[in-house]
Enzyme design. Structure first.
Site, PDB file in Angstrom:
ATOM      1  N   ARG A 125      46.346   4.617 -36.018  1.00 38.13           N
ATOM      2  CA  ARG A 125      45.015   4.483 -35.395  1.00 38.13           C
ATOM      3  C   ARG A 125      45.054   3.785 -34.040  1.00 38.13           C
ATOM      4  NH1 ARG A 125      43.563   3.077 -40.774  1.00 38.13           N
ATOM      5  NH2 ARG A 125      42.838   4.931 -41.881  1.00 38.13           N
ATOM      6  N   LYS A 147      41.902   9.065 -20.802  1.00 36.79           N
ATOM      7  CA  LYS A 147      41.693  10.358 -21.461  1.00 36.79           C
ATOM      8  C   LYS A 147      43.041  10.901 -21.900  1.00 36.79           C
ATOM      9  CE  LYS A 147      37.562  12.356 -19.355  1.00 36.79           C
ATOM     10  NZ  LYS A 147      37.076  13.454 -18.472  1.00 36.79           N
ATOM     11  N   GLU A 189      44.016  16.746  -6.412  1.00 38.79           N
ATOM     12  CA  GLU A 189      43.208  15.710  -7.080  1.00 38.79           C
ATOM     13  C   GLU A 189      42.884  14.571  -6.108  1.00 38.79           C
ATOM     14  OE1 GLU A 189      41.888  16.207 -10.020  1.00 38.79           O
ATOM     15  OE2 GLU A 189      43.314  17.051 -11.463  1.00 38.79           O
ATOM     16  N   LYS A 231      39.099   6.041  -8.920  1.00 35.35           N
ATOM     17  CA  LYS A 231      39.034   6.357 -10.344  1.00 35.35           C
ATOM     18  C   LYS A 231      38.759   5.099 -11.159  1.00 35.35           C
ATOM     19  CE  LYS A 231      40.610   8.986 -14.132  1.00 35.35           C
ATOM     20  NZ  LYS A 231      41.311  10.146 -14.634  1.00 35.35           N
ATOM     21  N   GLU A 241      32.512   8.763 -20.267  1.00 41.57           N
ATOM     22  CA  GLU A 241      31.893   9.927 -19.630  1.00 41.57           C
ATOM     23  C   GLU A 241      30.500  10.231 -20.164  1.00 41.57           C
ATOM     24  OE1 GLU A 241      34.646  13.076 -18.502  1.00 41.57           O
ATOM     25  OE2 GLU A 241      33.023  14.529 -18.711  1.00 41.57           O
ATOM     26  N   ASN A 249      35.267  15.621 -12.728  1.00 37.41           N
ATOM     27  CA  ASN A 249      35.598  16.994 -13.126  1.00 37.41           C
ATOM     28  C   ASN A 249      35.185  18.014 -12.074  1.00 37.41           C
ATOM     29  OD1 ASN A 249      36.670  16.218 -15.664  1.00 37.41           O
ATOM     30  ND2 ASN A 249      34.588  15.915 -16.414  1.00 37.41           N
ATOM     31  N   HIS A 256      39.715  24.881 -15.373  1.00 39.60           N
ATOM     32  CA  HIS A 256      40.167  24.983 -16.766  1.00 39.60           C
ATOM     33  C   HIS A 256      40.072  26.422 -17.267  1.00 39.60           C
ATOM     34  CE1 HIS A 256      39.563  20.436 -17.860  1.00 39.60           C
ATOM     35  NE2 HIS A 256      40.614  20.652 -17.105  1.00 39.60           N
ATOM     36  N   HIS A 269      47.753  22.862 -12.941  1.00 35.87           N
ATOM     37  CA  HIS A 269      46.435  22.230 -13.028  1.00 35.87           C
ATOM     38  C   HIS A 269      45.861  21.903 -11.646  1.00 35.87           C
ATOM     39  CE1 HIS A 269      43.137  19.907 -14.654  1.00 35.87           C
ATOM     40  NE2 HIS A 269      43.494  18.889 -13.895  1.00 35.87           N
TER      41      HIS A 269
END
Ligand code: NAD
Ligand code: GLY
Length: 363
Positions: A125, A147, A189, A231, A241, A249, A256, A269
């Site tokens: 966990r 993320k 990016e 960021k 988010e 995004n 995507h 990407h």
């Protein structure tokens, strides 16, 4: 310009520091600072492990002789970001008898960072994950903000968790071995931060495009630090988010869909995001929100950085649209896109008509 080290603090419930500088993968004291116990799982890919894994393991062990450094090496590339490889990493954690005080080091690009970070999020966990990004894209984006995810054939990053890293250690010297195509992908990016909220940064990128492409150390370090600061500020305000983080995004709904439709084996990407940002700017134009001149400026900068700016041929607009309906940003009220009112002024727009999207996709 001469390079210097930068540190960017990420605030929040579990604050951490992004360390940016040359040769940090050999800085054993810095690497060992994050260890709670003695067990380490170093996860990397087949391109990166032969280049850097020994250095990291030796530095860690020199600083902390009792450390037990295990390794797990995955195939390289987006096609490896699967549930099957996630399961492989958890099996490696089990076989190495990793306890809750173990630390996972994710050494590689965004694929390794996302996949290994997800394994760290799930193992018992949640165990500590230190991100050691080795691509520009991972240094400026994926290693920061927590993320983590793997892809499904049906869509990108559909299975994942938020799991902030314990530290991010970005060794800019590792960029020396990065293929030029991957450097350019990372620059997409970087451009994103300017496009979504910092017009001055886009001016800076225009002025430093040649230096960045020539891998000037100081220009790269500044681009990384400025991107990370953007960021860090956004994820500190909106870690899960619920609002403004969605702006990160920009270009990703289109991007995507392209990656999924190409079976994670076409544009990478960053390239898909470059095309997606231009399409998002065109969508903003079609919706009457932003001037065509701003699309042209974004397109020109991306082209100058060697990035694609148009949909690859042969992609079916209806199939791309179908992928967008399963995008994480889509909600019951229909398609949501990050649009802009012009350079540096991005916002979320819900209920975007599918006809406008198909228009932009050229149907
Ligand atoms: P990647 O991890 O596939 O790395 C690109 C290629 O470069 C790979 O072949 C890799 O082996 C190689 N490589 C990496 N570092 C190298 C080095 N220093 N020298 C030589 N080769 C090296 O791709 P990427 O562009 O780093 O990451 C893309 C992934 O990141 C996507 O899956 C995307 O969804 C994800 N992402 C996640 C977030 C997030 O917030 N979690 C943000 C942006 C992107
Ligand atoms: N790359 C998008 C985000 O981190 O939110």
């Amino acid at each position: 310009m001469t390079a210097r080290s930068h540190e960017v603090a990420v605030a929040g419930d579990a604050p951490y520091t992004i360390h940016i500088g040359a040769d940090l993968l050999g800085d054993g004291a810095l690497l060992a600072r994050s260890l709670r116990g003695r067990d380490v799982m170093l996860v990397s890919d087949r391109n990166v492990a032969p280049l850097y894994a020994d250095r990291v393991a030796a530095a860690l062990q020199a600083a902390r002789p009792e450390a037990q450094v295990h390794r797990h090496v995955l195939p390289a590339g987006e096609a490896a970001k699967t549930l099957a490889h996630f399961a492989e990493v958890t099996t490696a954690l089990a076989e190495a008898r990793m306890r809750r005080d173990a630390t996972l080091f994710a050494l590689g690009g965004g694929v390794i960072g996302d996949l290994a970070g997800f394994a760290a999020a799930c193992w018992m966990r949640g165990i500590d994950c230190v991100q050691l990004p080795t691509t520009l894209l991972a240094m400026v984006d994926s290693s920061v903000g927590g993320k983590t995810a793997v892809d499904l054939p049906q869509g990108k990053n559909l299975v994942g968790a938020f799991h902030p890293p314990r530290a991010v250690i970005a060794d800019t010297a590792a960029l020396r071995t990065l293929p030029p195509r991957e450097l350019r992908a990372g620059l997409a990016e970087v451009v994103k931060y300017g496009a979504l909220g910092d017009a001055d940064f886009l001016d800076w990128l225009d002025d430093h495009a040649d230096a960045l492409l020539a891998m000037d150390d100081a220009a790269l370090a500044e681009a990384i630090a400025r991107s990370c600061a953007h960021k860090a500020a956004i994820v500190a305000r909106d870690p899960f988010e619920h609002g403004e983080r969605a702006l990160l995004n920009l270009g990703h709904t289109f991007g995507h869909a392209i990656e999924t439709e190409q079976g994670y084996d076409g544009l990478n990407h960053g390239e898909a995001v470059a095309v997606g940002m231009v399409l998002a700017a065109q969508l903003s134009e079609v919706l009457g929100l932003a001037p065509a001149a701003d699309t042209a400026r974004l397109r020109a900068l991306l082209q100058r950085l060697g990035l694609p700016v148009a949909l690859p041929s042969g992609l079916d607009p209806d199939r791309l649209l179908a992928h967008m309906r399963l995008d994480k940003k889509a909600q019951a009220d229909g398609l949501r896109f990050i649009v802009w009112d012009g350079i540096g002024r991005a916002r979320v727009l819900a209920g975007v008509p599918e006809a406008a999207v198909l228009d932009v996709l050229g149907r």
